[in-house]
Design a protein around this motif. Structure first.
Motif, PDB file in Angstrom:
ATOM      1  N   HIS A  71      35.883  47.106  43.750  1.00 35.14           N
ATOM      2  CA  HIS A  71      35.188  45.890  43.302  1.00 35.14           C
ATOM      3  C   HIS A  71      33.884  45.609  44.041  1.00 35.14           C
ATOM      4  O   HIS A  71      33.078  44.796  43.582  1.00 35.14           O
ATOM      5  CB  HIS A  71      36.123  44.668  43.349  1.00 35.14           C
ATOM      6  CG  HIS A  71      36.209  43.974  44.675  1.00 35.14           C
ATOM      7  ND1 HIS A  71      37.139  44.317  45.644  1.00 35.14           N
ATOM      8  CD2 HIS A  71      35.497  42.940  45.189  1.00 35.14           C
ATOM      9  CE1 HIS A  71      36.987  43.526  46.686  1.00 35.14           C
ATOM     10  NE2 HIS A  71      35.999  42.677  46.447  1.00 35.14           N
ATOM     11  N   ALA A 130      41.056  48.761  40.791  1.00 33.35           N
ATOM     12  CA  ALA A 130      40.017  47.755  40.518  1.00 33.35           C
ATOM     13  C   ALA A 130      39.642  47.022  41.799  1.00 33.35           C
ATOM     14  O   ALA A 130      38.452  46.789  42.070  1.00 33.35           O
ATOM     15  CB  ALA A 130      40.493  46.776  39.447  1.00 33.35           C
ATOM     16  N   ALA A 167      37.704  37.546  34.764  1.00 36.64           N
ATOM     17  CA  ALA A 167      38.249  38.879  34.512  1.00 36.64           C
ATOM     18  C   ALA A 167      39.231  38.840  33.339  1.00 36.64           C
ATOM     19  O   ALA A 167      39.224  39.741  32.485  1.00 36.64           O
ATOM     20  CB  ALA A 167      38.929  39.417  35.770  1.00 36.64           C
ATOM     21  N   ARG A 168      40.061  37.806  33.277  1.00 34.12           N
ATOM     22  CA  ARG A 168      40.993  37.685  32.144  1.00 34.12           C
ATOM     23  C   ARG A 168      40.217  37.559  30.830  1.00 34.12           C
ATOM     24  O   ARG A 168      40.543  38.203  29.842  1.00 34.12           O
ATOM     25  CB  ARG A 168      41.910  36.476  32.324  1.00 34.12           C
ATOM     26  CG  ARG A 168      42.886  36.337  31.157  1.00 34.12           C
ATOM     27  CD  ARG A 168      43.638  35.015  31.079  1.00 34.12           C
ATOM     28  NE  ARG A 168      43.929  34.356  32.296  1.00 34.12           N
ATOM     29  CZ  ARG A 168      45.161  34.154  32.797  1.00 34.12           C
ATOM     30  NH1 ARG A 168      46.202  34.628  32.170  1.00 34.12           N
ATOM     31  NH2 ARG A 168      45.317  33.500  33.901  1.00 34.12           N
ATOM     32  N   ALA A 200      38.774  40.921  29.945  1.00 32.49           N
ATOM     33  CA  ALA A 200      39.843  41.838  29.530  1.00 32.49           C
ATOM     34  C   ALA A 200      40.229  41.575  28.078  1.00 32.49           C
ATOM     35  O   ALA A 200      40.400  42.524  27.294  1.00 32.49           O
ATOM     36  CB  ALA A 200      41.052  41.684  30.445  1.00 32.49           C
ATOM     37  N   GLU A 241      41.565  45.077  27.305  1.00 31.95           N
ATOM     38  CA  GLU A 241      42.343  45.454  28.491  1.00 31.95           C
ATOM     39  C   GLU A 241      43.443  44.423  28.720  1.00 31.95           C
ATOM     40  O   GLU A 241      43.444  43.351  28.125  1.00 31.95           O
ATOM     41  CB  GLU A 241      41.431  45.557  29.717  1.00 31.95           C
ATOM     42  CG  GLU A 241      40.484  46.728  29.681  1.00 31.95           C
ATOM     43  CD  GLU A 241      41.190  48.074  29.671  1.00 31.95           C
ATOM     44  OE1 GLU A 241      42.148  48.268  30.457  1.00 31.95           O
ATOM     45  OE2 GLU A 241      40.785  48.936  28.880  1.00 31.95           O
ATOM     46  N   SER A 248      33.029  40.830  37.021  1.00 31.87           N
ATOM     47  CA  SER A 248      33.548  39.458  37.148  1.00 31.87           C
ATOM     48  C   SER A 248      33.268  38.885  38.524  1.00 31.87           C
ATOM     49  O   SER A 248      32.898  37.708  38.649  1.00 31.87           O
ATOM     50  CB  SER A 248      35.054  39.421  36.869  1.00 31.87           C
ATOM     51  OG  SER A 248      35.324  39.776  35.542  1.00 31.87           O
ATOM     52  N   ILE A 294      35.662  45.668  34.791  1.00 27.69           N
ATOM     53  CA  ILE A 294      35.887  44.238  34.520  1.00 27.69           C
ATOM     54  C   ILE A 294      35.912  43.448  35.824  1.00 27.69           C
ATOM     55  O   ILE A 294      35.267  42.402  35.945  1.00 27.69           O
ATOM     56  CB  ILE A 294      37.178  44.034  33.699  1.00 27.69           C
ATOM     57  CG1 ILE A 294      36.922  44.455  32.240  1.00 27.69           C
ATOM     58  CG2 ILE A 294      37.684  42.598  33.782  1.00 27.69           C
ATOM     59  CD1 ILE A 294      38.172  44.567  31.389  1.00 27.69           C
ATOM     60  N   LEU A 295      36.646  43.938  36.816  1.00 26.04           N
ATOM     61  CA  LEU A 295      36.689  43.201  38.084  1.00 26.04           C
ATOM     62  C   LEU A 295      35.337  43.252  38.782  1.00 26.04           C
ATOM     63  O   LEU A 295      34.875  42.236  39.315  1.00 26.04           O
ATOM     64  CB  LEU A 295      37.786  43.746  39.004  1.00 26.04           C
ATOM     65  CG  LEU A 295      37.913  42.993  40.331  1.00 26.04           C
ATOM     66  CD1 LEU A 295      38.220  41.507  40.117  1.00 26.04           C
ATOM     67  CD2 LEU A 295      38.973  43.640  41.215  1.00 26.04           C
ATOM     68  N   LEU A 299      39.172  48.518  33.626  1.00 26.76           N
ATOM     69  CA  LEU A 299      39.647  47.441  34.499  1.00 26.76           C
ATOM     70  C   LEU A 299      38.808  47.380  35.776  1.00 26.76           C
ATOM     71  O   LEU A 299      38.454  46.287  36.228  1.00 26.76           O
ATOM     72  CB  LEU A 299      41.135  47.618  34.833  1.00 26.76           C
ATOM     73  CG  LEU A 299      41.757  46.509  35.686  1.00 26.76           C
ATOM     74  CD1 LEU A 299      41.632  45.139  35.003  1.00 26.76           C
ATOM     75  CD2 LEU A 299      43.218  46.836  35.979  1.00 26.76           C
ATOM     76  N   ALA A 338      44.054  42.105  34.770  1.00 33.30           N
ATOM     77  CA  ALA A 338      42.712  41.684  35.172  1.00 33.30           C
ATOM     78  C   ALA A 338      42.778  40.408  36.016  1.00 33.30           C
ATOM     79  O   ALA A 338      42.092  40.299  37.041  1.00 33.30           O
ATOM     80  CB  ALA A 338      41.836  41.470  33.939  1.00 33.30           C
ATOM     81  N   TYR A 339      43.605  39.463  35.598  1.00 33.53           N
ATOM     82  CA  TYR A 339      43.755  38.224  36.357  1.00 33.53           C
ATOM     83  C   TYR A 339      44.311  38.510  37.754  1.00 33.53           C
ATOM     84  O   TYR A 339      43.809  37.998  38.758  1.00 33.53           O
ATOM     85  CB  TYR A 339      44.663  37.245  35.610  1.00 33.53           C
ATOM     86  CG  TYR A 339      44.766  35.904  36.283  1.00 33.53           C
ATOM     87  CD1 TYR A 339      43.826  34.913  36.029  1.00 33.53           C
ATOM     88  CD2 TYR A 339      45.785  35.629  37.185  1.00 33.53           C
ATOM     89  CE1 TYR A 339      43.904  33.679  36.665  1.00 33.53           C
ATOM     90  CE2 TYR A 339      45.872  34.400  37.824  1.00 33.53           C
ATOM     91  CZ  TYR A 339      44.921  33.425  37.548  1.00 33.53           C
ATOM     92  OH  TYR A 339      44.998  32.212  38.178  1.00 33.53           O
TER      93      TYR A 339
END
Length: 186
Positions: A107, A103, A27-28, A31, A36, A124, A120-121, A117, A41-42
């Motif tokens: 998810h 997020a 996720a990082r 991002a 992002e 991921s 992204i999650l 975001l 994200a992390y």
């Protein structure tokens, strides 16, 4: 962040924690790629499954205590309870932002109107490096290029998998997929 890391390591099985770390790192990375906040994200990745190993009854009791009633249709999807409960724990216990909690909340199914975001999650969690299923490499390639395309392809893959197993599909994911399709056409 180190305190949350240590707490997740204590709360989760070794296997769940390893998945959590891979999801957070991926996720990082996404991002950073898509502009992002990499720390948000992390954190979302680190907390997304913080209640996954709770029993269904514990999830339902926790949600009920927080004013969230699960109707008979939602009870068909106990594997989705943890998204709601984890979002609450992220907020109440770890002080996560509304964006991070959103997020986490989405998810598992995604939703119409997902933020970047959220996307992204979602992707991921699906394609973190420990995942190994037919088509995962194709989805990772999409994620290198276009976030929305990756999420749409991931949802189509997930829906096809569930249909192939003759499993019920939560309408939230169908709505999320349709929202992404409509967004593509604009």
């Amino acid at each position: 962040m180190q305190e949350i890391f240590a707490e997740m390591k204590k709360r989760m099985s070794e296997k769940r924690f390893a998945h959590t770390l891979r999801t957070a790192e991926y996720a990082r990375t996404l991002a950073l790629r898509f502009g992002e906040d990499p720390d948000a994200a992390y954190l979302a990745g680190l907390l997304h499954d913080c209640t996954k190993e709770w029993s269904d009854d514990a999830q339902l009791n926790f949600l009920s205590q927080h004013g969230i009633m699960i109707d008979s249709l939602q009870k068909l999807f106990p594997q989705l309870y943890h998204a709601r409960s984890a979002a609450i724990v992220a907020k109440e216990t770890f002080g996560a932002s509304d964006a991070v909690c959103s997020a986490i909340r989405w998810h598992t199914t995604g939703c119409a109107g997902m933020s970047r975001l959220d996307m992204i999650l979602w992707i991921s969690d699906l394609i973190e490096p420990g995942r190994n299923f037919p088509g995962v490499e194709r989805l990772r390639i999409f994620a290198e290029i276009n976030l929305e395309d990756a999420v749409l392809a991931g949802m189509e893959h997930s829906l096809a998998y569930l249909e192939g197993k003759n499993q019920r599909i939560d309408e939230t994911m169908v709505n999320a997929r349709n929202w992404l399709l409509n967004r593509e056409r604009k």
